[in-house]
Every structure is written in structure tokens, then in C-alpha cells.
Design a protein around this motif. Structure first.
Motif, PDB file in Angstrom:
ATOM      1  N   PRO A  11       0.803  -1.233   0.000  1.00 41.75           N
ATOM      2  CA  PRO A  11       0.000   0.000   0.000  1.00 41.75           C
ATOM      3  C   PRO A  11       0.833   1.278   0.000  1.00 41.75           C
ATOM      4  O   PRO A  11       0.495   2.240  -0.699  1.00 41.75           O
ATOM      5  CB  PRO A  11      -0.826  -0.133   1.284  1.00 41.75           C
ATOM      6  N   TYR A  12       1.930   1.314   0.757  1.00 44.04           N
ATOM      7  CA  TYR A  12       2.760   2.526   0.805  1.00 44.04           C
ATOM      8  C   TYR A  12       3.552   2.692  -0.488  1.00 44.04           C
ATOM      9  O   TYR A  12       3.590   3.787  -1.070  1.00 44.04           O
ATOM     10  CB  TYR A  12       3.694   2.488   2.014  1.00 44.04           C
ATOM     11  N   GLY A  13       4.198   1.638  -0.953  1.00 40.17           N
ATOM     12  CA  GLY A  13       4.991   1.744  -2.171  1.00 40.17           C
ATOM     13  C   GLY A  13       4.150   2.119  -3.376  1.00 40.17           C
ATOM     14  O   GLY A  13       4.538   2.980  -4.187  1.00 40.17           O
ATOM     15  N   LEU A  14       2.980   1.492  -3.527  1.00 41.76           N
ATOM     16  CA  LEU A  14       2.121   1.795  -4.668  1.00 41.76           C
ATOM     17  C   LEU A  14       1.575   3.218  -4.582  1.00 41.76           C
ATOM     18  O   LEU A  14       1.469   3.911  -5.593  1.00 41.76           O
ATOM     19  CB  LEU A  14       0.976   0.789  -4.731  1.00 41.76           C
ATOM     20  N   ASN A  55      -7.958   3.000   2.025  1.00 40.99           N
ATOM     21  CA  ASN A  55      -7.669   3.379   0.643  1.00 40.99           C
ATOM     22  C   ASN A  55      -6.182   3.519   0.403  1.00 40.99           C
ATOM     23  O   ASN A  55      -5.455   4.058   1.244  1.00 40.99           O
ATOM     24  CB  ASN A  55      -8.331   4.722   0.312  1.00 40.99           C
ATOM     25  N   LEU A  56      -5.711   3.037  -0.737  1.00 37.97           N
ATOM     26  CA  LEU A  56      -4.413   3.460  -1.235  1.00 37.97           C
ATOM     27  C   LEU A  56      -4.592   4.874  -1.789  1.00 37.97           C
ATOM     28  O   LEU A  56      -5.728   5.317  -1.996  1.00 37.97           O
ATOM     29  CB  LEU A  56      -3.901   2.501  -2.300  1.00 37.97           C
ATOM     30  N   SER A  57      -3.500   5.570  -2.032  1.00 35.74           N
ATOM     31  CA  SER A  57      -3.595   6.993  -2.364  1.00 35.74           C
ATOM     32  C   SER A  57      -3.111   7.288  -3.775  1.00 35.74           C
ATOM     33  O   SER A  57      -1.960   6.997  -4.114  1.00 35.74           O
ATOM     34  CB  SER A  57      -2.775   7.816  -1.362  1.00 35.74           C
ATOM     35  N   ASP A  58      -3.991   7.856  -4.591  1.00 36.11           N
ATOM     36  CA  ASP A  58      -3.595   8.434  -5.872  1.00 36.11           C
ATOM     37  C   ASP A  58      -3.932   9.919  -5.813  1.00 36.11           C
ATOM     38  O   ASP A  58      -4.823  10.334  -5.060  1.00 36.11           O
ATOM     39  CB  ASP A  58      -4.334   7.762  -7.032  1.00 36.11           C
ATOM     40  N   PRO A  59      -3.222  10.771  -6.566  1.00 33.55           N
ATOM     41  CA  PRO A  59      -3.414  12.214  -6.431  1.00 33.55           C
ATOM     42  C   PRO A  59      -4.836  12.676  -6.684  1.00 33.55           C
ATOM     43  O   PRO A  59      -5.307  13.632  -6.057  1.00 33.55           O
ATOM     44  CB  PRO A  59      -2.449  12.800  -7.462  1.00 33.55           C
ATOM     45  N   GLY A  60      -5.557  11.999  -7.579  1.00 34.24           N
ATOM     46  CA  GLY A  60      -6.919  12.428  -7.886  1.00 34.24           C
ATOM     47  C   GLY A  60      -7.964  11.856  -6.953  1.00 34.24           C
ATOM     48  O   GLY A  60      -9.135  12.248  -7.021  1.00 34.24           O
ATOM     49  N   GLY A  61      -7.577  10.910  -6.086  1.00 38.26           N
ATOM     50  CA  GLY A  61      -8.536  10.302  -5.176  1.00 38.26           C
ATOM     51  C   GLY A  61      -9.589   9.453  -5.848  1.00 38.26           C
ATOM     52  O   GLY A  61     -10.663   9.203  -5.300  1.00 38.26           O
ATOM     53  N   ARG A  62      -9.289   8.967  -7.061  1.00 41.91           N
ATOM     54  CA  ARG A  62     -10.279   8.188  -7.811  1.00 41.91           C
ATOM     55  C   ARG A  62     -10.191   6.688  -7.525  1.00 41.91           C
ATOM     56  O   ARG A  62     -11.176   5.964  -7.671  1.00 41.91           O
ATOM     57  CB  ARG A  62     -10.092   8.406  -9.309  1.00 41.91           C
ATOM     58  N   LEU A  63      -9.005   6.217  -7.138  1.00 49.36           N
ATOM     59  CA  LEU A  63      -8.776   4.776  -7.030  1.00 49.36           C
ATOM     60  C   LEU A  63      -8.972   4.294  -5.595  1.00 49.36           C
ATOM     61  O   LEU A  63      -8.122   3.650  -4.999  1.00 49.36           O
ATOM     62  CB  LEU A  63      -7.367   4.445  -7.534  1.00 49.36           C
ATOM     63  N   PRO A 372       1.140   6.522  15.213  1.00 50.69           N
ATOM     64  CA  PRO A 372       0.544   5.202  14.991  1.00 50.69           C
ATOM     65  C   PRO A 372      -0.084   5.004  13.622  1.00 50.69           C
ATOM     66  O   PRO A 372      -0.220   3.862  13.179  1.00 50.69           O
ATOM     67  CB  PRO A 372      -0.533   5.128  16.090  1.00 50.69           C
ATOM     68  N   ALA A 373      -0.473   6.069  12.936  1.00 57.75           N
ATOM     69  CA  ALA A 373      -1.078   5.906  11.611  1.00 57.75           C
ATOM     70  C   ALA A 373      -0.147   5.176  10.651  1.00 57.75           C
ATOM     71  O   ALA A 373      -0.607   4.506   9.720  1.00 57.75           O
ATOM     72  CB  ALA A 373      -1.464   7.268  11.027  1.00 57.75           C
ATOM     73  N   MET A 374       1.169   5.278  10.876  1.00 56.64           N
ATOM     74  CA  MET A 374       2.129   4.662   9.964  1.00 56.64           C
ATOM     75  C   MET A 374       2.161   3.131  10.107  1.00 56.64           C
ATOM     76  O   MET A 374       2.792   2.457   9.311  1.00 56.64           O
ATOM     77  CB  MET A 374       3.530   5.226  10.204  1.00 56.64           C
ATOM     78  N   ARG A 375       1.451   2.608  11.093  1.00 62.32           N
ATOM     79  CA  ARG A 375       1.331   1.162  11.233  1.00 62.32           C
ATOM     80  C   ARG A 375       0.139   0.616  10.466  1.00 62.32           C
ATOM     81  O   ARG A 375      -0.083  -0.597  10.439  1.00 62.32           O
ATOM     82  CB  ARG A 375       1.183   0.801  12.724  1.00 62.32           C
ATOM     83  N   PHE A 376      -0.618   1.492   9.836  1.00 60.05           N
ATOM     84  CA  PHE A 376      -1.854   1.089   9.171  1.00 60.05           C
ATOM     85  C   PHE A 376      -1.871   1.630   7.735  1.00 60.05           C
ATOM     86  O   PHE A 376      -1.164   2.577   7.400  1.00 60.05           O
ATOM     87  CB  PHE A 376      -3.068   1.629   9.926  1.00 60.05           C
ATOM     88  N   VAL A 377      -2.722   1.027   6.901  1.00 57.07           N
ATOM     89  CA  VAL A 377      -2.868   1.493   5.521  1.00 57.07           C
ATOM     90  C   VAL A 377      -3.253   2.965   5.490  1.00 57.07           C
ATOM     91  O   VAL A 377      -2.838   3.709   4.591  1.00 57.07           O
ATOM     92  CB  VAL A 377      -3.918   0.634   4.781  1.00 57.07           C
TER      93      VAL A 377
END
Length: 420
Positions: A11-14, A55-63, A372-377
Motif C-alpha cells: 500500500p505505501y509503495g504503490l 484506501n491506497l492513495s492516488d493524487p486524484g482520489g479516484r482509485l 501510529p497511523a504509519m502502522r496502518f494502511v
């Protein structure tokens, strides 16, 4: 030479790669997409986080996850856990739509070279990049209690080592730990016919409450707002303001990182455990011996009372420790140039850059800095945008032809006054 090499495709790398691609960076991404979720979690597991916080993060917030689920005809609703398999498939869908050309090879070694970094893939290809983002997830940091480390893999394993628990059908297994990984693993084992017990050093198990409805009276929302890490203002701060968390005193950050959101089971696994799993609380494994296909555990209670337990296999669901020494893919001199904080994890600046210029960190290894947020998606969204902005700053100002320097070590207190 590439602008950025992203090592890891979870999730972080993508998410980082999606933001970097949108920023126009010359990018390479290496790693098997969603490997931890696809290969190291058995069928039947669920996400503990709410769908809207996963959610994974894309700049447009669509995915977003809900967009994927809608496309697949799957429900993604508040208060209804999402199967891990669905989440893994979502990550693959995100990679196809939001990340250009993920290279599924793993990276064996990263070293500093003039002008940046050199990465050697598992099959020997050499890649060069001016900056690197390490998003290696949790698997390099598995923690097994000292008393169990002398046992071989036939007798002990970590909970993250299992993509399939079928090998334990009809056997006797002891799970060590009191958090979600331990309790859900034990429930799945019991449901497939394994004789299973949980041994936990805590005096009682903690269970998360059923989340309140998304739509609530305004007074309730103001008293305990929803957040990506659960209800309440404290959780909201951890989840939604990682940048402000980083400004807290070092001692406070270390304490929160070590204690906040501690071991607890999800509400939806409680009945499955309490109805089918033997639980031994207030006991810690003091010694373990394996011989002839069996394991003998010697435990000690909080009151100092000793007990002996025989089993066939031990699964340590005892979490992860993100120490710099476990970043084995970094060359010795590169790893040795990393400044650390009190828990042994790497110090990172406001944009996730480590003390080695051009080397960025993401995920669990940054929890002591950003909370702690860094331990989660959920932490991936803040990380991706912030880190890519830092990469762009480094590309504008970093060394172009000289060896990336490894600054002298400084104490954690000195680091907090350095403004990084």
C-alpha cells in the motif's frame, strides 16, 4: 539514472509511486504487488480497519477501495469488515490503473554511488537512481520472543509466515500473543479442526467495540469523531494530523508509538475465540525446547508461578520491531550512516527523508516520527504526498555528481533541534 526508485509494492509503495508518476518523475517500482497480503495472510482473514480508512492513495482520489468494490459488485460499508483477499485484489487493481510498470523482482542490495544510489535486483541487474524510497512493509521486522528463538522453523514460526494454515489441521498449536493477529489466527485454526490455545502475558484480552454508526447525532460526533484509527479525538489526531504529531517532544512520540492502539481483537472475532479457543492469560514463555516433533513450553505467571505446556508447534503473533539493523538490503556503510531514534528505528525528517540525503522511508519504520497511523494502511495517504514533495525538493537541491554523504551520528535530542 532514474529520479526515484521505489522499493516495495504494498500500500505505501504503490501510493508513493502513483504520486511520483503524476508528478512526472522518472520512476522505477520494484516488488511483488501486495505481497504481504497475497502471500502471508491465510484465507478467511479480514481487514481490521474500516473500508473507508483502507484506501491506497492516488493524487486524484479516484482509485479508492469503494470504487473498486462497486466495480466488482462487492459491498464496502462502514462497520462491515473487508476480506483480506478482496483488499489484495484491490491493490492489484490500483497498481494497474495508478502505477506505471511495476517490476515484480525484489531488490537484493542498495548502496550509495556518486550522484545517488545503486540497486541490485535478485537476478543481478543493476539500477541507478538519484533518490530511493524504502517501502518494505513489515516482513523484515518480524519479532519472535527471545525464549523461542532457539527453536527451528519446524517448531516455531511467526504469524506473518503463513499464507495457508492447512498444514496444522489435526495438530496441536499454541499461539503466543494477545492482539488481532494472534486471536484471528487462533480462530481460523480452531475452525479448521486444529487443537489450539492462546498464551498471552496480559491479564485480560482487550476487544475493540462495534463501531458506532457513520451517521450519528452531531453531539456524539463532536464528543468522539470518527477517524481512520477509530473513534475519539486522540485517535483522530494520530490518524489525521501526522505532521503535527511529528512536532511533539521526542519522548512523547516514543511513548505514544510504543503504547497507543495496543494489542486488541476486533469485535467480529470475539465470539469465535471465546467459544472455541483455550486462553492462558497472565503467562509469559520463559523457555522452550523442541524434540521429536513436540515442543515443551515453560511459562511463568505474573505471580511467579511456573507451568509446563506441551504442543506440536508455536505460532508467535508477537508483532514487529522496525530496527535499522533489520534493513539488511542496505549496504553496511549505508545502513551505518542512518541516525536512529530511541527505539532503534531510523530518524526521518518532515518529508520522510532519512539522515542519508536522498534515502526516504515509509511505513512502519516511520511510526516513531509520525505516529501510529504509519502502522496502518490509512497512513499511506499522508506519506505518499509528503514524501514525493520531499523527493522533488531533494532532486532540485541534492548532489548531482558527488557521493551521497553519510552524516555523523547525533543524539535523538540533537536531531529534534536540527529542524529536519
Amino acid at each position: 539514472m532514474h529520479d526515484l526508485l521505489v522499493v516495495g509494492a504494498g500500500p505505501y509503495g504503490l501510493s508513493i509511486a502513483s504520486h511520483a508518476a503524476a508528478a512526472g518523475l522518472d520512476l522505477r517500482v520494484l516488488g511483488r504487488p501486495m505481497a504481504s497480503w497475497r502471500d502471508h495472510m491465510p484465507p478467511g482473514m479480514f481487514l481490521k480497519s474500516e473500508p473507508w480508512a483502507s484506501n491506497l492513495s492516488d493524487p486524484g482520489g479516484r482509485l479508492r477501495l469503494d470504487a473498486y468494490c462497486a466495480e466488482q459488485g462487492v459491498r464496502a460499508r462502514h462497520g462491515e469488515p473487508i476480506p483480506v483477499g478482496t483488499f489484495a485484489s484491490y491493490g492489484l487493481w490500483f497498481a494497474r490503473h495508478g502505477v506505471p510498470g511495476v517490476d515484480e523482482r525484489t531488490v537484493a542490495r542498495i548502496a550509495a554511488v556518486p550522484g545517488g544510489f545503486e540497486a541490485v535486483t535478485e537476478d543481478g541487474e543493476v539500477l541507478r537512481a538519484r533518490t530511493v524510497a524504502l517501502a518494505v512493509g513489515v516482513l523484515p521486522f518480524t519479532e519472535i520472543p527471545a525464549a523461542l528463538r532457539g527453536l527451528g522453523p519446524a517448531y516455531v514460526s511467526h504469524s506473518s509466515h503463513h499464507g495457508d494454515l492447512g498444514r496444522f489441521r489435526g495438530r496441536d498449536v499454541t499461539v503466543v500473543g494477545g492482539g488481532q493477529a494472534a486471536l484471528e489466527t487462533a480462530a481460523l485454526l480452531a475452525e479448521q479442526g486444529t487443537r489450539v490455545r492462546v498464551v498471552a502475558r496480559a491479564g485480560h484480552l482487550r476487544w475493540n467495540d462495534v463501531p458506532p454508526p457513520w451517521e450519528r447525532p452531531r453531539t456524539q460526533s463532536l464528543r468522539a469523531p470518527h477517524s481512520g484509527l477509530g473513534c475519539g479525538w486522540r485517535n483522530w489526531f494520530y490518524a489525521e494530523r501526522p505532521g503535527l504529531f511529528r512536532r511533539l517532544p521526542a519522548g512523547t512520540r516514543a511513548r505514544v508509538a510504543a503504547t497507543a492502539l495496543g494489542p486488541a481483537g476486533a469485535w467480529w472475532v470475539r465470539e469465535r475465540v471465546e467459544s472455541a479457543v483455550e486462553v492462558l492469560l497472565g503467562h509469559e514463555v520463559a523457555a522452550a525446547y523442541g524434540e521429536g516433533g513436540a515442543v515443551r513450553l515453560e511459562t511463568v505467571s505474573r505471580a511467579g508461578e511456573a507451568a509446563v505446556l506441551d504442543t506440536e508447534h508455536v505460532i508467535a503473533a508477537t508483532g514487529f520491531r522496525a530496527g535499522c539493523e533489520r534493513l539488511g538490503l542496505l549496504a553496511d556503510d549505508l545502513r551505518g550512516g542512518l541516525r536512529t531514534v530511541a527505539d532503534g528505528s531510523p530518524h526521518v525528517g518532515r518529508d520522510f527523508e532519512s539522515s542519508v540525503p536522498g534515502l526516504f522511508m515509509a511505513g512502519l519504520v516511520t511510526a516513531s516520527g509520525f505516529g501510529p497511523a504509519m502502522r496502518f494502511v490509512h497512513g499511506a495517504s499522508f506519506t505518499a504526498g509528503t514524501l514525493v514533495r520531499g523527493v522533488r525538493r531533494r532532486l532540485r537541491s541534492g548532489p548531482r555528481g558527488g557521493l551521497i554523504p553519510a552524516p555523523a551520528r547525533r543524539s535523538p535530542d540533537a536531531l529534534d533541534t536540527a529542524g529536519r
